[in-house]
Enzyme design. Structure first.
Site, PDB file in Angstrom:
ATOM      1  N   GLU A  39       7.792  42.684 -10.964  1.00 41.17           N
ATOM      2  CA  GLU A  39       7.648  41.290 -11.365  1.00 41.17           C
ATOM      3  C   GLU A  39       7.613  41.211 -12.898  1.00 41.17           C
ATOM      4  O   GLU A  39       6.818  41.914 -13.530  1.00 41.17           O
ATOM      5  CB  GLU A  39       6.348  40.743 -10.749  1.00 41.17           C
ATOM      6  CG  GLU A  39       5.854  39.449 -11.335  1.00 41.17           C
ATOM      7  CD  GLU A  39       6.558  38.219 -10.777  1.00 41.17           C
ATOM      8  OE1 GLU A  39       7.425  38.380  -9.894  1.00 41.17           O
ATOM      9  OE2 GLU A  39       6.232  37.109 -11.222  1.00 41.17           O
ATOM     10  N   LEU A  68       7.810  38.116  -6.299  1.00 40.54           N
ATOM     11  CA  LEU A  68       6.421  38.519  -6.530  1.00 40.54           C
ATOM     12  C   LEU A  68       5.824  39.013  -5.214  1.00 40.54           C
ATOM     13  O   LEU A  68       5.289  38.232  -4.439  1.00 40.54           O
ATOM     14  CB  LEU A  68       5.637  37.313  -7.057  1.00 40.54           C
ATOM     15  CG  LEU A  68       4.386  37.591  -7.893  1.00 40.54           C
ATOM     16  CD1 LEU A  68       3.835  36.282  -8.428  1.00 40.54           C
ATOM     17  CD2 LEU A  68       3.334  38.344  -7.148  1.00 40.54           C
ATOM     18  N   GLU A  70       4.231  42.874  -3.929  1.00 38.73           N
ATOM     19  CA  GLU A  70       4.105  44.298  -4.240  1.00 38.73           C
ATOM     20  C   GLU A  70       4.549  45.198  -3.092  1.00 38.73           C
ATOM     21  O   GLU A  70       5.173  46.231  -3.311  1.00 38.73           O
ATOM     22  CB  GLU A  70       2.667  44.619  -4.671  1.00 38.73           C
ATOM     23  CG  GLU A  70       2.297  44.096  -6.057  1.00 38.73           C
ATOM     24  CD  GLU A  70       2.049  42.595  -6.095  1.00 38.73           C
ATOM     25  OE1 GLU A  70       1.928  41.976  -5.010  1.00 38.73           O
ATOM     26  OE2 GLU A  70       1.969  42.019  -7.199  1.00 38.73           O
ATOM     27  N   GLN A  92       2.159  45.870 -12.411  1.00 39.03           N
ATOM     28  CA  GLN A  92       1.645  44.883 -13.370  1.00 39.03           C
ATOM     29  C   GLN A  92       0.156  45.034 -13.682  1.00 39.03           C
ATOM     30  O   GLN A  92      -0.208  45.166 -14.820  1.00 39.03           O
ATOM     31  CB  GLN A  92       1.963  43.458 -12.929  1.00 39.03           C
ATOM     32  CG  GLN A  92       1.866  42.481 -14.084  1.00 39.03           C
ATOM     33  CD  GLN A  92       2.594  41.186 -13.838  1.00 39.03           C
ATOM     34  OE1 GLN A  92       1.999  40.256 -13.323  1.00 39.03           O
ATOM     35  NE2 GLN A  92       3.856  41.111 -14.212  1.00 39.03           N
ATOM     36  N   PRO A  99      -1.774  45.184  -2.311  1.00 32.33           N
ATOM     37  CA  PRO A  99      -0.886  44.802  -1.196  1.00 32.33           C
ATOM     38  C   PRO A  99       0.159  45.878  -0.881  1.00 32.33           C
ATOM     39  O   PRO A  99       0.703  45.906   0.212  1.00 32.33           O
ATOM     40  CB  PRO A  99      -0.204  43.522  -1.701  1.00 32.33           C
ATOM     41  CG  PRO A  99      -1.105  42.992  -2.752  1.00 32.33           C
ATOM     42  CD  PRO A  99      -1.748  44.191  -3.386  1.00 32.33           C
ATOM     43  N   HIS A 139      -8.168  42.419 -12.816  1.00 34.29           N
ATOM     44  CA  HIS A 139      -7.284  42.920 -13.868  1.00 34.29           C
ATOM     45  C   HIS A 139      -7.824  44.173 -14.546  1.00 34.29           C
ATOM     46  O   HIS A 139      -7.336  44.558 -15.594  1.00 34.29           O
ATOM     47  CB  HIS A 139      -7.047  41.849 -14.938  1.00 34.29           C
ATOM     48  CG  HIS A 139      -6.154  40.730 -14.496  1.00 34.29           C
ATOM     49  ND1 HIS A 139      -6.557  39.777 -13.597  1.00 34.29           N
ATOM     50  CD2 HIS A 139      -4.874  40.414 -14.814  1.00 34.29           C
ATOM     51  CE1 HIS A 139      -5.572  38.915 -13.388  1.00 34.29           C
ATOM     52  NE2 HIS A 139      -4.542  39.283 -14.117  1.00 34.29           N
TER      53      HIS A 139
END
Lengths: 337, 386
Positions: A39, A68, A70, A92, A99, A139
């Site tokens: 992505e 998008l 995974e 990312q 996933p 993140h």
């Protein structure tokens, strides 16, 4: 006075992100089978700009902005690898890779094994990981323990600019799937490095002593390496001469280098960001103890993140192991006995 | 455009800017027919090539016999498990026969028959289910991916392979097979979406046999049909009678040809019925009635083919017997091979985990070697000479 040619080839400060991008570019140039996908990797050049310029140079068929998804990205990479390509996929952010876990564990890791060697999968899965960049929820995870627990995966994580380039080139060239963990907070760390003449780095599966010492060994990798090097410098003031071992590769694990260091120093502390319970440090401490028990002057200690979901960014400094926490652990290494 | 600018637009009466979103595809041509497509038992059947009819008949009879033999082998302890396709043979076989040699098949664990119809050795096709190794064949040799046990996870592989083939300029098509339950999995969605976005040469075949183990379709989906899901991805959906070998062959061939010619993916739903339980470990009487099973017997794929062949005078009793004899020979051969104990080398556990063994695996291999040597030296131990 330096000539123009000398200037062009001179080592200049470069960031880890630049070295990673250069490794992708050089791998793609060297082998038309190498395809980068994920992505935002194309037009945008990746959210960290690691893939910047690749779509322009090699075309969208070789540096592809995917939907998008995974599991779809990694699952499609499996089929592409079956047909002779060498996909390099980007996840990312660490927690966005989850996933894709089923594809990774049920297929990527074991395709060579379940086909008795007939169908190896040369896939590199790039996973930016770890905290320290003020990222919001999902993140900043350090998910290396999950990958380490899956037979069939090679798990690599660079801590220097030279390693970022060298290990990524090796990962892409490997006939086995590699989970390539990129320490996010080192993306912008600079080092003198010459992209035209990259130095050879040790092969995957080799740990290196980044700083020799005699008092104790700090065993670490990725984002915690600079912390340990700083701690080792600070420890000189306390009278400790610390050796720092950078694992570079979590699987395969370099038992020999680690054990040799601990046998020399007699004391060891494992340092990493991910949680301690069920984390990489437990495995490493066990391996060190099994091999070095009679050389050890103290139990092998772990300095890890707390066993909590990754905290919100305004609190992450309390979670991440810093220099003081490392020095506190070193202080607990039974120096008086 | 900022919120302030939007407000200004409203106040000044300037035309609203066009939305970023534009429909890409007209949905109508993508929608499946209301009724499953059928050939056998209709007037169109008269047009079917006699050779195709005969071939499908022979293969489906062999498939039925294979199912019966494999099921018997589970009762004898020769197979750990066998998910039977009795009642579904037409779809399995017609789909495999629609492929060219260079195409790839991505089967689920229930699709042993499709792999065998493609030319895979019947014994090699059963190693996963016997338990001697996960995949008993080289996938590249027959272009058959390993039988896939997790649900729908092989579908994105089919998309990736087809995409890679097209990038290399090869006119290769991938056929990916999944059951009705598998359509609920996330990988089903991701695979179809990728395939449509990439216009990959893939055919998705859903064999809707009514149940995901015990859960009926009505509890699996609220969609009008599984073929209807195609329109959401921007690919055509086809609904076909899965027990009608001729209809299956026709629809599959059409979709494969379309994919090969650059027309992109198709989703095909084959309506069929699993006459046996999910596997020998399942008790189907807990979730369905005998009456329901009986009703499907009159729509048996072998019966449909036999009726058509007989009606057109393409087969007689002797011909039917010849086909049955051929199937019996295949079963006897399979039985004979499966009754031999496979010879396994435990040291193979450590090969093919990585291209090169890690030092950790070398240590563990040495440990097992020592255990095996000690076992061999112990009198009366398993594997030692009597």
């Amino acid at each position: 006075m330096t000539t123009v040619a000398e200037k062009a080839t001179a080592a200049k400060p470069a960031t880890m992100a630049q070295a990673l991008g250069r490794a992708l570019r050089d791998s793609m140039a060297a082998d038309p089978a190498v395809h980068v996908m994920g992505e935002d990797v194309g037009t945008l050049g990746g959210v960290f700009r690691v893939t910047d310029g690749l779509a322009k140079e090699f075309g969208e068929d070789r540096c592809t902005d995917t939907p998008l998804a995974e599991a779809g990205i990694l699952g499609a990479a499996v089929g592409m690898a079956m047909y002779g390509l060498r996909p390099v996929v980007e996840m990312q952010f660490d927690a966005f890779a989850y996933p894709a876990f089923e594809q990774l564990i049920s297929h990527v890791a074991r395709m060579r094994n379940r086909t008795r060697g007939a169908m190896p999968l040369p896939i590199t899965v790039r996973v930016p990981y770890g905290g320290g960049i003020g990222g919001v929820e999902h993140h900043s995870d350090s998910s290396e323990a999950y990958y380490m627990a899956t037979p069939g995966l090679t798990v690599v994580t660079p801590a220097t600019v030279a390693d970022a380039y060298g290990l990524l080139r090796q990962s892409i060239a490997s006939d086995d799937p590699v989970v390539f963990l990129e320490p996010k907070r080192l993306y912008w760390a600079k080092d003198s490095w010459n992209p035209e003449q990259p130095v050879d780095v040790e092969p995957i599966g080799t740990a290196v002593v980044r700083r020799p010492g005699t008092s104790a060994t700090l065993i670490t990798y990725g984002p915690s390496l600079p912390v340990c090097l700083e701690a080792a410098e600070a420890a000189r003031g306390e009278g400790w001469d610390l050796e720092v071992v950078d694992l570079r590769s979590l699987v395969p694990f370099d038992d020999a280098t680690v054990a040799a260091s601990v046998r020399r120093t007699g004391r060891a502390v494992v340092v990493h960001e991910s949680g301690g319970f069920g984390g990489p440090g437990g495995e490493i401490a066990a391996r060190v103890t099994e091999r070095c028990f009679h050389h050890l002057q103290a139990p092998v200690l772990r300095v890890a993140g707390f066993d909590i979901p990754y905290p919100p960014p305004m609190l992450e400094r309390h979670h991440l192991p810093g220099v003081d926490r490392v020095l506190d652990a070193v202080a607990r290494l039974q120096w008086d006995q | 455009m900022t919120v302030m600018e939007q407000r200004d637009t409203r106040r000044t009466g300037a035309p609203t800017p066009p939305p970023a979103w534009q429909p890409r595809t007209d949905p109508a041509p993508l929608l499946p027919d209301a009724e499953p497509y059928r050939v056998l038992g209709t007037d169109a059947a008269a047009q079917t090539d006699p050779e195709l009819l005969r071939r499908l008949y022979a293969e489906v009879v062999r498939g039925r016999r294979y199912n019966a033999q494999a099921t018997a082998l589970t009762k004898q302890g020769r197979l750990a498990v066998y998910p039977s396709t009795t009642g579904q043979e037409a779809g399995e076989i017609a789909a495999a026969l629609a492929l060219e040699d260079r195409d790839w098949l991505f089967p689920s664990y229930r699709d042993t028959l499709a792999a065998v119809a493609r030319g895979l050795d019947p014994v090699q096709a059963l190693t996963l289910l016997r338990g001697d190794w996960h995949t008993g064949y080289d996938p590249h040799e027959h272009r058959i991916a390993p039988l896939c046990t997790p649900l729908a996870t092989q579908l994105p592989h089919a998309v990736g392979l087809a995409h890679a083939a097209r990038l290399k300029g090869d006119d290769v098509v991938a056929l990916a097979m999944v059951g009705d339950g598998g359509t609920s999995e996330g990988d089903f969605h991701e695979a179809l979406n990728f395939a449509a976005v990439w216009q990959a040469p893939v055919v998705f075949l859903v064999q809707n046999n009514g149940f995901a183990i015990s859960v009926p379709l009505a509890k699996q989906t609220a969609a009008p049909s599984l073929a209807h899901k195609a329109v959401g991805y921007g690919m055509p959906g086809r609904l076909v009678d899965g027990n009608d070998a001729v209809a299956m062959h026709e629809v599959l061939t059409e979709a494969v040809t379309r994919a090969r010619e650059g027309g992109g993916p198709t989703l095909i739903e084959a309506i069929t019925y699993r006459m046996d339980a999910h596997t020998n470990a399942d008790d189907a009487t807990r979730y369905r009635t005998d009456a329901e099973v009986e009703a499907w017997r009159d729509h048996d794929p072998i019966l449909l083919l036999e009726r058509e062949l007989t009606r057109r005078g393409l087969i007689d009793e002797a011909g039917i017997q010849a086909v049955r004899d051929d199937a019996e020979t295949m079963a006897a051969d399979l039985r004979a091979h499966m009754n031999q104990d496979p010879v396994l080398d435990p040291m193979d556990l450590f090969t093919d985990v990585y291209a090169e063994q890690t030092s950790q695996l070398r240590e563990q291999a040495a440990q097992l070697r020592a255990e095996l040597d000690a076992e061999a030296e112990t009198p009366g131990a398993e594997g030692s000479p009597a």
